[in-house]
Design a protein around this motif. Structure first.
Motif, PDB file in Angstrom:
ATOM      1  N   MET A   1       0.810  -1.216   0.000  1.00 43.15           N
ATOM      2  CA  MET A   1       0.000   0.000   0.000  1.00 43.15           C
ATOM      3  C   MET A   1       0.849   1.274   0.000  1.00 43.15           C
ATOM      4  SD  MET A   1      -3.102  -0.988  -0.195  1.00 43.15           S
ATOM      5  CE  MET A   1      -3.985   0.504   0.154  1.00 43.15           C
ATOM      6  N   LYS A   2       1.991   1.254   0.686  1.00 39.37           N
ATOM      7  CA  LYS A   2       2.860   2.433   0.768  1.00 39.37           C
ATOM      8  C   LYS A   2       2.093   3.673   1.229  1.00 39.37           C
ATOM      9  CE  LYS A   2       6.768   0.812  -0.832  1.00 39.37           C
ATOM     10  NZ  LYS A   2       7.848   0.563   0.077  1.00 39.37           N
ATOM     11  N   LYS A   3       1.295   3.500   2.273  1.00 37.88           N
ATOM     12  CA  LYS A   3       0.538   4.606   2.854  1.00 37.88           C
ATOM     13  C   LYS A   3       1.114   4.921   4.221  1.00 37.88           C
ATOM     14  CE  LYS A   3      -2.732   5.085  -0.289  1.00 37.88           C
ATOM     15  NZ  LYS A   3      -2.967   6.319  -1.002  1.00 37.88           N
ATOM     16  N   ARG A   4       0.478   5.826   4.920  1.00 40.09           N
ATOM     17  CA  ARG A   4       0.947   6.226   6.240  1.00 40.09           C
ATOM     18  C   ARG A   4       0.941   5.029   7.185  1.00 40.09           C
ATOM     19  NH1 ARG A   4      -1.496  11.179   9.827  1.00 40.09           N
ATOM     20  NH2 ARG A   4       0.132  11.168  11.423  1.00 40.09           N
ATOM     21  N   VAL A   5       2.032   4.878   7.928  1.00 39.15           N
ATOM     22  CA  VAL A   5       2.170   3.804   8.912  1.00 39.15           C
ATOM     23  C   VAL A   5       2.425   4.432  10.274  1.00 39.15           C
ATOM     24  CG1 VAL A   5       3.572   1.850   9.672  1.00 39.15           C
ATOM     25  CG2 VAL A   5       3.058   2.131   7.242  1.00 39.15           C
ATOM     26  N   ILE A   6       1.574   4.077  11.223  1.00 40.43           N
ATOM     27  CA  ILE A   6       1.764   4.498  12.608  1.00 40.43           C
ATOM     28  C   ILE A   6       1.935   3.225  13.416  1.00 40.43           C
ATOM     29  CG2 ILE A   6       0.748   5.650  14.600  1.00 40.43           C
ATOM     30  CD1 ILE A   6      -0.851   7.364  12.579  1.00 40.43           C
ATOM     31  N   ALA A   7       3.080   3.084  14.058  1.00 43.97           N
ATOM     32  CA  ALA A   7       3.355   1.891  14.862  1.00 43.97           C
ATOM     33  C   ALA A   7       3.242   2.245  16.335  1.00 43.97           C
ATOM     34  CB  ALA A   7       4.747   1.357  14.552  1.00 43.97           C
ATOM     35  N   MET A   8       2.644   1.340  17.087  1.00 49.86           N
ATOM     36  CA  MET A   8       2.490   1.542  18.528  1.00 49.86           C
ATOM     37  C   MET A   8       3.078   0.371  19.286  1.00 49.86           C
ATOM     38  SD  MET A   8      -1.342   3.110  18.712  1.00 49.86           S
ATOM     39  CE  MET A   8      -1.130   3.698  20.382  1.00 49.86           C
ATOM     40  N   GLU A   9       3.661   0.669  20.418  1.00 49.26           N
ATOM     41  CA  GLU A   9       4.156  -0.352  21.333  1.00 49.26           C
ATOM     42  C   GLU A   9       3.748   0.047  22.736  1.00 49.26           C
ATOM     43  OE1 GLU A   9       8.348  -1.039  20.913  1.00 49.26           O
ATOM     44  OE2 GLU A   9       8.189  -1.431  18.764  1.00 49.26           O
ATOM     45  N   ASN A  10       3.123  -0.864  23.433  1.00 46.88           N
ATOM     46  CA  ASN A  10       2.682  -0.610  24.814  1.00 46.88           C
ATOM     47  C   ASN A  10       1.854   0.663  24.933  1.00 46.88           C
ATOM     48  OD1 ASN A  10       4.052  -2.927  25.835  1.00 46.88           O
ATOM     49  ND2 ASN A  10       5.958  -1.762  25.760  1.00 46.88           N
ATOM     50  N   GLY A  11       0.974   0.899  23.935  1.00 45.56           N
ATOM     51  CA  GLY A  11       0.086   2.050  23.968  1.00 45.56           C
ATOM     52  C   GLY A  11       0.721   3.370  23.585  1.00 45.56           C
TER      53      GLY A  11
ATOM     54  N   HIS B   1       4.778   8.781   6.581  1.00 48.08           N
ATOM     55  CA  HIS B   1       3.734   9.017   5.583  1.00 48.08           C
ATOM     56  C   HIS B   1       3.740   8.007   4.436  1.00 48.08           C
ATOM     57  CE1 HIS B   1       1.850  12.576   7.204  1.00 48.08           C
ATOM     58  NE2 HIS B   1       3.047  12.857   7.702  1.00 48.08           N
ATOM     59  N   ARG B   2       4.873   7.439   4.088  1.00 51.09           N
ATOM     60  CA  ARG B   2       4.925   6.395   3.060  1.00 51.09           C
ATOM     61  C   ARG B   2       5.762   5.245   3.617  1.00 51.09           C
ATOM     62  NH1 ARG B   2       3.031   6.708  -1.657  1.00 51.09           N
ATOM     63  NH2 ARG B   2       4.659   5.572  -2.699  1.00 51.09           N
ATOM     64  N   GLY B   3       5.267   4.676   4.681  1.00 50.56           N
ATOM     65  CA  GLY B   3       6.031   3.700   5.430  1.00 50.56           C
ATOM     66  C   GLY B   3       5.930   2.268   4.928  1.00 50.56           C
ATOM     67  N   GLU B   4       6.711   1.442   5.558  1.00 49.80           N
ATOM     68  CA  GLU B   4       6.690   0.001   5.303  1.00 49.80           C
ATOM     69  C   GLU B   4       6.561  -0.704   6.640  1.00 49.80           C
ATOM     70  OE1 GLU B   4      10.207  -1.089   3.173  1.00 49.80           O
ATOM     71  OE2 GLU B   4       9.397  -0.397   1.276  1.00 49.80           O
ATOM     72  N   TYR B   5       6.318  -2.003   6.577  1.00 54.11           N
ATOM     73  CA  TYR B   5       6.184  -2.806   7.779  1.00 54.11           C
ATOM     74  C   TYR B   5       7.560  -2.982   8.417  1.00 54.11           C
ATOM     75  CZ  TYR B   5       4.277  -6.472  10.763  1.00 54.11           C
ATOM     76  OH  TYR B   5       3.857  -7.206  11.831  1.00 54.11           O
ATOM     77  N   GLY B   6       7.641  -2.815   9.710  1.00 54.26           N
ATOM     78  CA  GLY B   6       8.899  -3.009  10.424  1.00 54.26           C
ATOM     79  C   GLY B   6       9.867  -1.874  10.169  1.00 54.26           C
ATOM     80  N   TYR B   7      10.864  -1.820  10.995  1.00 56.90           N
ATOM     81  CA  TYR B   7      11.873  -0.780  10.862  1.00 56.90           C
ATOM     82  C   TYR B   7      13.082  -1.159  11.682  1.00 56.90           C
ATOM     83  CZ  TYR B   7      10.194   0.711  15.438  1.00 56.90           C
ATOM     84  OH  TYR B   7       9.829   0.758  16.749  1.00 56.90           O
ATOM     85  N   GLU B   8      14.181  -0.522  11.386  1.00 61.00           N
ATOM     86  CA  GLU B   8      15.420  -0.733  12.148  1.00 61.00           C
ATOM     87  C   GLU B   8      15.406   0.241  13.324  1.00 61.00           C
ATOM     88  OE1 GLU B   8      17.889  -2.972  11.498  1.00 61.00           O
ATOM     89  OE2 GLU B   8      16.646  -3.760   9.888  1.00 61.00           O
ATOM     90  N   ALA B   9      15.604  -0.252  14.510  1.00 64.45           N
ATOM     91  CA  ALA B   9      15.619   0.607  15.696  1.00 64.45           C
ATOM     92  C   ALA B   9      16.984   1.212  15.911  1.00 64.45           C
ATOM     93  CB  ALA B   9      15.195  -0.182  16.921  1.00 64.45           C
TER      94      ALA B   9
END
Length: 52
Positions: free
Chosen positions: A27-37, A44-52
């Motif tokens: 989809m290449k749409k906005r990605v908002i990731a949450m952890e522990n609320g 805005h054009r995110g992908e699944y997962g990321y490097e911390a």
């Protein structure tokens, strides 16, 4: 997913929660990731997962 894209392209915001890497990356749409609320990522054009 095409239906959601059509709805979004007409100006309506669509919020979807998924663990599907394939859907998110295609989809290449906005990605908002949450952890522990807490929001830990907002792209805005995110992908699944990321490097911390």
């Amino acid at each position: 997913m095409r239906l959601f894209e059509d709805i979004n392209s007409s100006g309506t915001t669509v919020i979807m929660a998924t663990h599907s890497q394939e859907i998110v990356n295609n989809m290449k749409k906005r990605v908002i990731a949450m952890e522990n609320g807490q929001v830990v990522r907002d792209e805005h054009r995110g992908e699944y997962g990321y490097e911390a």
